[in-house]
Motif scaffolding. Structure first.
Motif, mmCIF file in Angstrom:
data_model
loop_
_atom_site.group_PDB
_atom_site.id
_atom_site.type_symbol
_atom_site.label_atom_id
_atom_site.label_comp_id
_atom_site.label_asym_id
_atom_site.label_seq_id
_atom_site.Cartn_x
_atom_site.Cartn_y
_atom_site.Cartn_z
ATOM 1 N N MET A 75 -5.122 3.984 8.947
ATOM 2 C CA MET A 75 -4.658 4.396 7.728
ATOM 3 C C MET A 75 -5.901 4.286 7.349
ATOM 4 N N HIS A 76 -7.115 4.549 7.769
ATOM 5 C CA HIS A 76 -8.552 5.018 7.178
ATOM 6 C C HIS A 76 -9.558 5.336 8.357
ATOM 7 N N ILE A 77 -9.686 6.571 8.474
ATOM 8 C CA ILE A 77 -10.629 7.039 9.085
ATOM 9 C C ILE A 77 -10.899 8.585 8.860
ATOM 10 N N HIS A 78 -12.197 9.065 9.942
ATOM 11 C CA HIS A 78 -12.797 10.138 9.209
ATOM 12 C C HIS A 78 -13.132 10.911 10.335
ATOM 13 N N LEU A 79 -12.221 11.627 10.362
ATOM 14 C CA LEU A 79 -11.761 12.776 11.371
ATOM 15 C C LEU A 79 -13.248 13.826 10.831
ATOM 16 N N SER A 262 -9.856 1.191 -0.144
ATOM 17 C CA SER A 262 -10.441 1.000 0.689
ATOM 18 C C SER A 262 -11.499 0.158 1.090
ATOM 19 N N HIS A 263 -11.727 -1.153 1.560
ATOM 20 C CA HIS A 263 -13.085 -1.820 2.052
ATOM 21 C C HIS A 263 -12.319 -3.033 1.041
ATOM 22 N N ALA A 264 -12.433 -2.884 0.216
ATOM 23 C CA ALA A 264 -12.502 -4.264 -0.652
ATOM 24 C C ALA A 264 -13.171 -5.208 -0.621
ATOM 25 N N PHE A 265 -15.020 -4.681 -0.098
ATOM 26 C CA PHE A 265 -15.121 -5.788 0.122
ATOM 27 C C PHE A 265 -15.722 -7.057 -0.740
ATOM 28 N N ALA A 266 -15.432 -7.289 -2.171
ATOM 29 C CA ALA A 266 -15.490 -7.967 -3.164
ATOM 30 C C ALA A 266 -14.585 -9.069 -2.830
ATOM 31 N N LEU A 267 -13.789 -8.491 -2.050
ATOM 32 C CA LEU A 267 -12.251 -9.645 -2.087
ATOM 33 C C LEU A 267 -12.281 -10.617 -0.959
ATOM 34 N N ARG A 281 -2.301 -9.882 -9.084
ATOM 35 C CA ARG A 281 -1.963 -8.613 -9.466
ATOM 36 C C ARG A 281 -1.944 -7.124 -8.749
ATOM 37 N N LEU A 282 -2.138 -7.343 -7.605
ATOM 38 C CA LEU A 282 -2.612 -6.123 -6.132
ATOM 39 C C LEU A 282 -0.944 -6.287 -6.235
ATOM 40 N N ALA A 283 -0.271 -6.996 -6.308
ATOM 41 C CA ALA A 283 1.702 -7.195 -5.840
ATOM 42 C C ALA A 283 2.298 -6.486 -6.849
ATOM 43 N N VAL A 284 2.068 -7.089 -7.760
ATOM 44 C CA VAL A 284 2.717 -7.168 -9.315
ATOM 45 C C VAL A 284 2.361 -4.960 -9.717
ATOM 46 N N ALA A 285 0.998 -4.678 -9.289
ATOM 47 C CA ALA A 285 0.696 -3.787 -9.604
ATOM 48 C C ALA A 285 1.133 -2.297 -8.323
ATOM 49 N N LYS A 286 1.161 -3.072 -7.038
ATOM 50 C CA LYS A 286 1.929 -2.453 -6.388
ATOM 51 C C LYS A 286 0.791 -1.419 -6.024
ATOM 52 N N VAL A 287 -0.289 -1.995 -5.472
ATOM 53 C CA VAL A 287 -1.779 -1.356 -5.005
ATOM 54 C C VAL A 287 -2.285 -2.194 -4.120
ATOM 55 N N GLY A 288 -2.099 -0.870 -2.691
ATOM 56 C CA GLY A 288 -2.269 -1.810 -1.333
ATOM 57 C C GLY A 288 -3.658 -1.611 -1.382
ATOM 58 N N ILE A 289 -4.165 -2.201 -0.213
ATOM 59 C CA ILE A 289 -5.967 -2.413 0.080
ATOM 60 C C ILE A 289 -5.489 -1.888 1.290
ATOM 61 N N ALA A 290 -6.816 -0.917 1.810
ATOM 62 C CA ALA A 290 -6.828 -0.534 3.451
ATOM 63 C C ALA A 290 -8.211 -0.955 4.032
ATOM 64 N N SER A 291 -8.136 -2.059 4.977
ATOM 65 C CA SER A 291 -9.205 -2.189 4.927
ATOM 66 C C SER A 291 -9.929 -1.597 7.371
ATOM 67 N N VAL A 310 1.185 -7.644 -0.671
ATOM 68 C CA VAL A 310 -0.236 -6.341 -0.482
ATOM 69 C C VAL A 310 0.485 -5.569 0.309
ATOM 70 N N ASN A 311 0.301 -4.552 -0.137
ATOM 71 C CA ASN A 311 0.222 -3.701 1.218
ATOM 72 C C ASN A 311 -0.839 -2.972 2.044
ATOM 73 N N VAL A 312 -0.958 -3.767 3.064
ATOM 74 C CA VAL A 312 -2.697 -4.019 3.633
ATOM 75 C C VAL A 312 -2.432 -2.760 4.642
ATOM 76 N N LEU A 313 -3.070 -2.199 4.686
ATOM 77 C CA LEU A 313 -3.242 -0.801 5.950
ATOM 78 C C LEU A 313 -4.813 -0.891 6.446
ATOM 79 N N ILE A 314 -4.620 -0.829 8.012
ATOM 80 C CA ILE A 314 -5.969 -1.258 8.621
ATOM 81 C C ILE A 314 -6.132 0.411 9.838
ATOM 82 N N GLY A 315 -7.355 0.414 9.426
ATOM 83 C CA GLY A 315 -7.538 1.645 10.202
ATOM 84 C C GLY A 315 -9.644 1.679 10.513
#
Length: 412
Positions: A75-79, A262-267, A281-291, A310-315
């Motif tokens: 869920m996170h790549i640069h083809l 994506s990344h959200a390294f600050a976390l 807060r992320l869950a309430v707003a339904k904002v996901g993290i792609a890591s 929180v919807n956590v996507l991995i790539g």
């Protein structure tokens, strides 16, 4: 598809001797083993039509007792800008910042674009070799690339359409205003093939969080797209950008469920209480993290994010390119890394870790109840040389076959 695969079947057919998970075995209420059995699977019109008791003597295609799992998703790549297929190149110590990399890309992209179709296809082959049938891929939109990165990527995807699918993110890699990419973003967002609007470090690259995020959010709203921004910034600016995007998602419900950082390294730099608060807060707003998971000595608070829903996507992000020397393309390796980092060692925990590779589609629920595959499910599967999900994760088991929308491919 990759030369090590061959097309076995398309359309309507049966598989026999398919190993499926059927439940957990317990000792003192702890899961100690995963139970499996062999079944026959009917495929019709890209769907799983039925799951029947096994008939080893039927004329169906023999799955040879391999374990059937949901096919993997990256869920996170640069083809569009890989070096895969070219000689290996480690990172240069001369390029330390994102702006250094932007300047480097401006030099090399014109030459790379000449062969980017072929190299994108080679990278797709690599991903498929490890069982991935679907990706969310970012593609460069910048004055150097114009729309050429997108055009070449779409050619590669068209050539792989029977075995591979993708959703596309328009990514202003060189900044929205830093290299005057706003007009290109306004052009590409109109395309039906583009599902998400990207972004990049609004303060350190463009010098203004609000200006960049307001532009991005409005584009997404005007054209009914999702948002997926790259955020490498840490500290105050990183958290301010995350919170700003959360506020925008709360103000605009249309963005909820299709907005990602994506990344959200600050976390990774937050203490436990701060991580719990932002996860809420992320869950309430339904904002996901792609890591992409690893972060040079820091660990992302993935358990806290998951706990709060929180919807956590991995790539894989970069696979052996000029941004990163690492990146294997193997989503089972990502699941294995997460299990090791967060101490998921038991049979139950390892079986749950598979969800990071499949994006939460799992054969059994936490109670050990059968939930996949069922009639009507999409026929996107892998056949793996493993006894159960826990073994597949812990040993990064070999994928022997891949099915995409009912099209079955098997390694020679």
């Amino acid at each position: 598809m990759q030369s090590s695969y061959q097309t076995i079947a398309k359309g309507n057919y049966w598989l026999r001797n398919v190993r499926l998970e059927t439940g957990f075995e317990y000792y003192n209420k702890d899961v100690i083993q995963t139970k499996t059995n062999l079944f026959c699977i009917e495929i019709e019109e890209g769907k799983i039509k039925s799951v029947k008791p096994n008939d080893p003597n039927s004329k169906a295609i023999d799955a040879k007792g391999k374990l059937m799992l949901p096919a993997f998703k990256d869920m996170h790549i640069h083809l569009d800008k890989t070096l895969y297929g070219l000689p290996c190149q480690a990172l240069s110590p001369k390029r330390k910042s994102v702006k250094d990399m932007i300047a480097y890309e401006q030099e090399i992209i014109p030459e790379l674009l000449k062969t980017s179709v072929e190299r994108a296809e080679q990278l797709i082959d690599l991903l498929q070799n490890y069982g991935t049938h679907f990706v969310r891929t970012h593609f460069n939109i910048d004055p150097t690339s114009g729309l050429k990165s997108l055009e070449n990527l779409e050619k590669a995807l068209e050539n792989k359409k029977d075995s591979f699918k993708a959703e596309l993110v328009a990514f202003p890699q060189h900044g929205v205003y830093y290299t005057k990419s706003a007009s290109l973003m306004e052009e590409v967002v109109k395309l039906e093939s583009v599902s998400f609007i990207g972004g990049l470090d609004p303060l350190s690259i463009d010098g203004n969080i609000e200006k960049v995020m307001d532009f991005t959010v409005q584009l997404a709203l005007d054209h009914h797209k999702g948002i997926d921004i790259h955020l490498h910034e840490t500290g105050e600016s990183g958290m301010k950008t995350i919170n700003y995007l959360i506020d925008k998602a709360i103000e605009n419900p249309e963005l909820q469920g299709k907005t990602f950082v994506s990344h959200a390294f600050a976390l990774a730099y937050l203490n436990t209480q701060e991580a719990e608060e932002i996860a809420e807060r992320l869950a309430v707003a339904k904002v996901g993290i792609a890591s992409s998971v690893p972060l040079r000595g820091k660990i992302m608070p993935i358990p806290a994010l998951k706990k709060h829903g929180v919807n956590v996507l991995i790539g894989n992000d970069n696979v052996q390119d000029y941004w990163s020397t690492f990146g294997s393309g193997n989503m089972l390796q990502k699941a294995n890394l997460i299990a090791e980092l967060y101490g998921y060692e038991s049979e139950l925990e390892l079986s749950r870790a598979l969800g990071f590779a499949t994006q939460n589609i799992l054969p059994l629920n936490e109670k050990g109840e059968y939930q996949w595959p069922k009639s009507g499910d999409d026929a996107n599967i892998v056949l793996v040389d493993a006894s159960c999900s826990a073994e597949a994760v812990s040993r990064m088991s070999n994928v022997e076959a891949l099915m995409n929308e009912g099209n079955l491919f098997w390694k020679n």
